[in-house]
Design a protein around this motif. Structure first.
Motif, mmCIF file in Angstrom:
data_model
loop_
_atom_site.group_PDB
_atom_site.id
_atom_site.type_symbol
_atom_site.label_atom_id
_atom_site.label_comp_id
_atom_site.label_asym_id
_atom_site.label_seq_id
_atom_site.Cartn_x
_atom_site.Cartn_y
_atom_site.Cartn_z
ATOM 1 N N PRO A 69 0.816 -1.223 0.000
ATOM 2 C CA PRO A 69 0.000 0.000 0.000
ATOM 3 C C PRO A 69 0.846 1.268 0.000
ATOM 4 O O PRO A 69 2.006 1.267 0.424
ATOM 5 N N ARG A 70 0.261 2.357 -0.472
ATOM 6 C CA ARG A 70 0.921 3.664 -0.468
ATOM 7 C C ARG A 70 1.146 4.151 0.957
ATOM 8 O O ARG A 70 2.228 4.616 1.322
ATOM 9 N N PHE A 71 0.103 4.075 1.786
ATOM 10 C CA PHE A 71 0.180 4.625 3.136
ATOM 11 C C PHE A 71 0.336 3.492 4.146
ATOM 12 O O PHE A 71 -0.467 2.556 4.176
ATOM 13 N N THR A 72 1.377 3.584 4.956
ATOM 14 C CA THR A 72 1.644 2.549 5.967
ATOM 15 C C THR A 72 1.508 3.109 7.382
ATOM 16 O O THR A 72 2.003 2.536 8.337
ATOM 17 N N ARG A 73 0.873 4.238 7.493
ATOM 18 C CA ARG A 73 0.547 4.846 8.783
ATOM 19 C C ARG A 73 -0.699 5.690 8.601
ATOM 20 O O ARG A 73 -1.144 5.928 7.473
ATOM 21 N N LYS A 74 -1.270 6.136 9.696
ATOM 22 C CA LYS A 74 -2.416 7.031 9.598
ATOM 23 C C LYS A 74 -1.978 8.356 8.990
ATOM 24 O O LYS A 74 -0.931 8.891 9.338
ATOM 25 N N VAL A 75 -2.792 8.858 8.068
ATOM 26 C CA VAL A 75 -2.463 10.114 7.402
ATOM 27 C C VAL A 75 -3.628 11.079 7.546
ATOM 28 O O VAL A 75 -4.771 10.676 7.765
ATOM 29 N N SER A 76 -3.324 12.343 7.413
ATOM 30 C CA SER A 76 -4.358 13.363 7.531
ATOM 31 C C SER A 76 -5.044 13.571 6.188
ATOM 32 O O SER A 76 -4.525 13.189 5.131
ATOM 33 N N CYS A 77 -6.198 14.198 6.251
ATOM 34 C CA CYS A 77 -6.937 14.507 5.026
ATOM 35 C C CYS A 77 -6.113 15.421 4.119
ATOM 36 O O CYS A 77 -6.106 15.256 2.904
ATOM 37 N N SER A 78 -5.391 16.366 4.706
ATOM 38 C CA SER A 78 -4.596 17.289 3.897
ATOM 39 C C SER A 78 -3.450 16.563 3.193
ATOM 40 O O SER A 78 -3.085 16.907 2.063
ATOM 41 N N GLU A 79 -2.885 15.527 3.838
ATOM 42 C CA GLU A 79 -1.818 14.759 3.199
ATOM 43 C C GLU A 79 -2.360 13.972 2.010
ATOM 44 O O GLU A 79 -1.721 13.890 0.952
ATOM 45 N N GLU A 200 1.619 10.927 12.851
ATOM 46 C CA GLU A 200 0.874 11.985 13.517
ATOM 47 C C GLU A 200 0.076 11.430 14.680
ATOM 48 O O GLU A 200 -0.345 10.285 14.670
ATOM 49 N N LYS A 201 -0.141 12.235 15.656
ATOM 50 C CA LYS A 201 -0.971 11.840 16.778
ATOM 51 C C LYS A 201 -2.372 11.550 16.273
ATOM 52 O O LYS A 201 -2.959 12.328 15.539
ATOM 53 N N SER A 202 -2.884 10.385 16.618
ATOM 54 C CA SER A 202 -4.213 9.993 16.158
ATOM 55 C C SER A 202 -5.274 10.697 16.972
ATOM 56 O O SER A 202 -5.326 10.577 18.182
ATOM 57 N N HIS A 203 -6.116 11.446 16.278
ATOM 58 C CA HIS A 203 -7.184 12.173 16.956
ATOM 59 C C HIS A 203 -8.446 11.343 16.960
ATOM 60 O O HIS A 203 -8.810 10.751 15.962
ATOM 61 N N SER A 204 -9.127 11.313 18.060
ATOM 62 C CA SER A 204 -10.417 10.640 18.104
ATOM 63 C C SER A 204 -11.447 11.521 17.427
ATOM 64 O O SER A 204 -11.194 12.675 17.112
ATOM 65 N N ILE A 205 -12.631 10.959 17.179
ATOM 66 C CA ILE A 205 -13.701 11.746 16.569
ATOM 67 C C ILE A 205 -13.983 12.965 17.414
ATOM 68 O O ILE A 205 -14.158 14.069 16.933
ATOM 69 N N GLU A 206 -14.029 12.745 18.754
ATOM 70 C CA GLU A 206 -14.365 13.850 19.641
ATOM 71 C C GLU A 206 -13.348 14.980 19.547
ATOM 72 O O GLU A 206 -13.661 16.130 19.801
ATOM 73 N N ALA A 207 -12.073 14.641 19.211
ATOM 74 C CA ALA A 207 -11.017 15.642 19.218
ATOM 75 C C ALA A 207 -10.958 16.437 17.916
ATOM 76 O O ALA A 207 -10.218 17.388 17.814
ATOM 77 N N SER A 208 -11.720 16.038 16.929
ATOM 78 C CA SER A 208 -11.669 16.708 15.635
ATOM 79 C C SER A 208 -12.522 17.966 15.670
ATOM 80 O O SER A 208 -13.734 17.906 15.792
#
Length: 723
Positions: A69-79, A200-208
């Motif tokens: 796969p291209r992404f091997t970690r959590k990525v942000s929407c902007s990335e 990146e630090k994984s944000h929960s839904i509540e933290a978004s």
């Protein structure tokens, strides 16, 4: 003419599509079959066309039987947006994934650069420019149009092509890049983008702070937000085509106000008294600034900072925007768009000036408000006294406790497309179509048809007709009353949507729309008029459901309740079995052959189980305890159910219940604890939904789930049963 396609036919290449792909794919390399099985369970249709599109997007590649796969970690929407924008500018044809365009016949051509160059040379016709690219007519150019509109500075409206002059960073690559890419790995590497290595630090839904819940209609997006914000302070609004800045932020509006009655004596206005000697009053229409949803939430959020104690955090304030893409976001947000850039501290990075009318309103609203954390907040703005400016109403600045959440139906994305700059300022939370477990039924002619089975059947046909997830129906598309959807509601809401919005362009091809010798099922056939009264023609509804190969619930024996029965392990006369019983037997037989070979622990603890069964359940006994484990094929609900079963409720069950929280934490599962009255029996259960029992290629994934649950349930429940 032979087909010449620069890109695969399938889902439109929007940010939503790419996000759904990234959400479904594993974050690690896997064997090909396992990779596709895992992804298919999260994204139906992956193995049909989605995987091919993802390879063209270079989101993964295949090599030596592995998928990388291209992404091997959590990525942000902007990335992700940055990656796709880069891909859109570099995508070239022919390539290894365009077999209809041969590399030995055409040289590598950058689609974006070629078309942009044509536009600069004065060509306004998109179709003519596409034909000129290789001197032949190209197919699937509508898919090209979508990704260019979404991720580049080209604007293509119908067939008119132009360049957006107001976007920066619009450098143009070579029209004919000097490249020789003949392997999937090299193609993958060509589109690589450098991202920070740190996860990146994984944000929960509540933290978004800002996120959009998106998905097909009826998937429960609003319900998800409602559950997440339960007990919080919420201001809710809904966007529509007539929404604008004034209806979202605030404006002067006529209001009724009680004022003294006066008369002029000489040059003075003198109050008029009534017969009782009291001043007279009257109601007059005056114009006052009225705050709308945004300002209401904004003011409430800042007021929550008032006189906070040391170490205290301001209570959250939520602004919920329903149907965000039904309004013109650029027009509605206006200069507030700038505020959506939030820093790590949660406050807007770039304050904006408030106009004079808004400044008066804010100054009045913040009168008496003091913020003890003023110095701490000001540090984020180069020691500028930003808090005083906020409280005086001079500037607007989103505080760290203001959460802006929105919903978006992907089927409505054509109303007001959201541009990339706006999109990247939000986190995107995909709400998939899934069985809500409500067991709703469609009531037709006295028979009941399972609602979820209908959704599975019709959504499959929707995808085949549209190559898109956008028009599919979610579980809550049509609300049931007491668990039942009447024929009237089904026709007026579901059939109307299908006939008028989904299949109207496909000319209702296929058996699903057949009316036998009477031709096709047109919408008017779902109604009959007798004696001047119009009613739903339930026979036609029944015909439609039967065309989808659905049976009434009463005729479907896949979901009978398990009550501790013995299994039917006697083969008997299989010729007398129903088709369902044959499928159950085949499934269990395959499982009992698979499990001991793939798990030594299973062979140790449950290896003595040799016989299959035509029953929909399979029992697994645990020595030294009062319970046994049960795996159940819930075919009608497309689910695998796992149970801890007590034939008779004993003290051991109550010991387990006393450790409910610890058990669920260790298992990572929220169980249903069901104690049957009078100690007759008790059940502890969970379900895995969206299981396709008909797809044998998916069986290994299903079997691994059952094995994992059996072994972990045995270990965890046995441990707490002995405490």
């Amino acid at each position: 003419m032979a087909e010449a396609s620069p890109i695969c036919r399938g889902k439109n290449l929007t940010l939503e599509t790419v996000l759904s792909f990234v959400n479904a794919m594993p974050l690690e390399s896997m064997k090909k079959a396992e990779f596709h099985n895992v992804t298919e369970t999260k994204l139906k249709g992956w193995t049909q066309t989605h995987a091919q599109i993802a390879r063209q997007l270079a989101l993964y590649y295949e090599k030596d039987g592995m998928c990388i796969p291209r992404f091997t970690r959590k990525v942000s929407c902007s990335e992700i947006l940055r990656y796709v924008e880069n891909w859109a500018k570099l995508y070239f044809v022919p390539n290894i994934y365009t077999p209809s365009l041969k590399a030995n016949e055409h040289r590598a051509t950058n689609i974006y650069a070629f078309l942009k160059n044509e536009a600069r040379l004065g060509e306004e016709s998109f179709s003519k420019a596409c034909t000129r690219m290789f001197g032949i007519e190209l197919n699937n150019t509508d898919k090209v149009r979508v990704y260019l509109n979404n991720f580049t500075d080209l604007i293509i409206s119908d067939d008119t092509m132009s360049v957006n002059q107001h976007l920066s960073d619009c450098s143009m690559p070579e029209v004919y890049p000097e490249i020789a890419i003949d392997s999937a790995e090299n193609y993958f590497s060509y589109f690589s983008v450098d991202f920070p290595c740190a996860v990146e630090k994984s944000h929960s839904i509540e933290a978004s702070l800002q996120q959009i819940f998106y998905g097909a209609p009826g998937t429960g997006k609003s319900h998800t937000i409602k559950e997440q914000t339960r007990g919080e302070d919420v201001v809710r609004t809904t966007f529509h085509p007539d929404s604008d800045y004034s209806t979202f932020v605030g404006a002067y509006k006529p209001t009724t106000k009680t004022v003294p009655v006066t008369t002029v004596i000489g040059t003075k206005a003198v109050p008029v008294e009534g017969a009782d000697g009291k001043p007279m009053t009257e109601d007059k229409i005056v114009y006052e600034f009225v705050s709308q949803a945004f300002l209401q939430a904004y003011i409430e959020a800042w007021q929550k900072f008032n006189q906070l104690g040391a170490g205290e955090e301001a209570k959250k304030e939520y602004l919920i925007i329903e149907e965000i893409n039904r309004g013109n976001c650029a027009q509605i947000f206006g200069d507030l768009f700038q505020l959506l850039d939030r820093g790590a501290h949660g406050f807007s990075e770039y304050p904006i000036k408030a106009d004079a009318d808004m400044q008066k309103q804010l100054h009045k609203a913040f009168a008496g408000v003091t913020i003890p954390q003023e110095d701490e907040i000001n540090k984020h703005f180069d020691e500028e006294d930003i808090v005083s400016q906020v409280l005086n109403g001079e500037v607007l600045l989103l505080p760290s406790n203001l959460y802006i959440w929105a919903t978006m139906n992907t089927s409505d994305q054509s109303l007001f497309p959201i541009d990339s700059a706006f999109k990247r300022r939000w986190d995107w939370n995909y709400v998939p179509i899934s069985d809500a477990g409500e067991r709703w039924a469609i009531d037709v002619n006295g028979a009941k048809y399972d609602w979820w089975q209908f959704l599975v059947a019709i959504n499959s046909r929707i995808y085949d007709a549209t190559y898109s997830e956008d028009k599919k129906l979610g579980y809550f598309f049509c609300k049931a009353e007491n668990g039942v959807i009447s024929a009237e509601k089904f026709v007026s809401k579901v059939v109307f949507y299908l006939w008028n919005d989904v299949f109207k362009d496909s000319e209702f091809e296929g058996e699903a729309f057949s009316d036998g010798d009477n031709g096709k099922l047109s919408f008017d056939k779902f109604y009959i008029t007798e004696a001047g009264k119009t009613e739903v023609n339930e026979k036609k509804v029944e015909r439609f459901l039967n065309n989808l190969e659905l049976k009434p619930v009463s005729e479907n024996d896949d979901d009978e309740e398990y009550k501790g029965q013995k299994e039917s392990t006697d083969d008997g006369e299989q010729s007398e079995w129903t088709e369902t019983e044959k499928k159950r037997y085949e499934y269990w037989d395959a499982f009992l052959k698979y499990a001991p070979k793939h798990s030594q622990d299973f062979a140790t603890y449950f290896g003595g189980i040799k016989k299959s069964t035509k029953s929909h359940w399979k029992n697994f006994f645990v020595t030294g305890t009062d319970f046994y484990l049960v795996a159940i094929q819930q075919r009608r609900r497309h689910a695998i159910e796992m149970q801890v079963y007590y034939d008779q409720t004993t003290d051991e069950y109550y010991r387990l219940f006393a450790h409910k929280d610890e058990i669920e934490k260790e298992m990572g599962v929220k169980y249903e604890w069901n104690e049957i009255p009078d100690k007759k029996s008790s059940i502890i259960s969970e379900e895995k939904h969206d299981v396709d029992f008909e797809n044998k290629e998916d069986w290994p994934v299903q079997f691994d789930f059952i094995i994992d649950r059996l072994l972990r349930m045995r270990a965890v429940f046995l441990k707490y049963a002995k405490k």
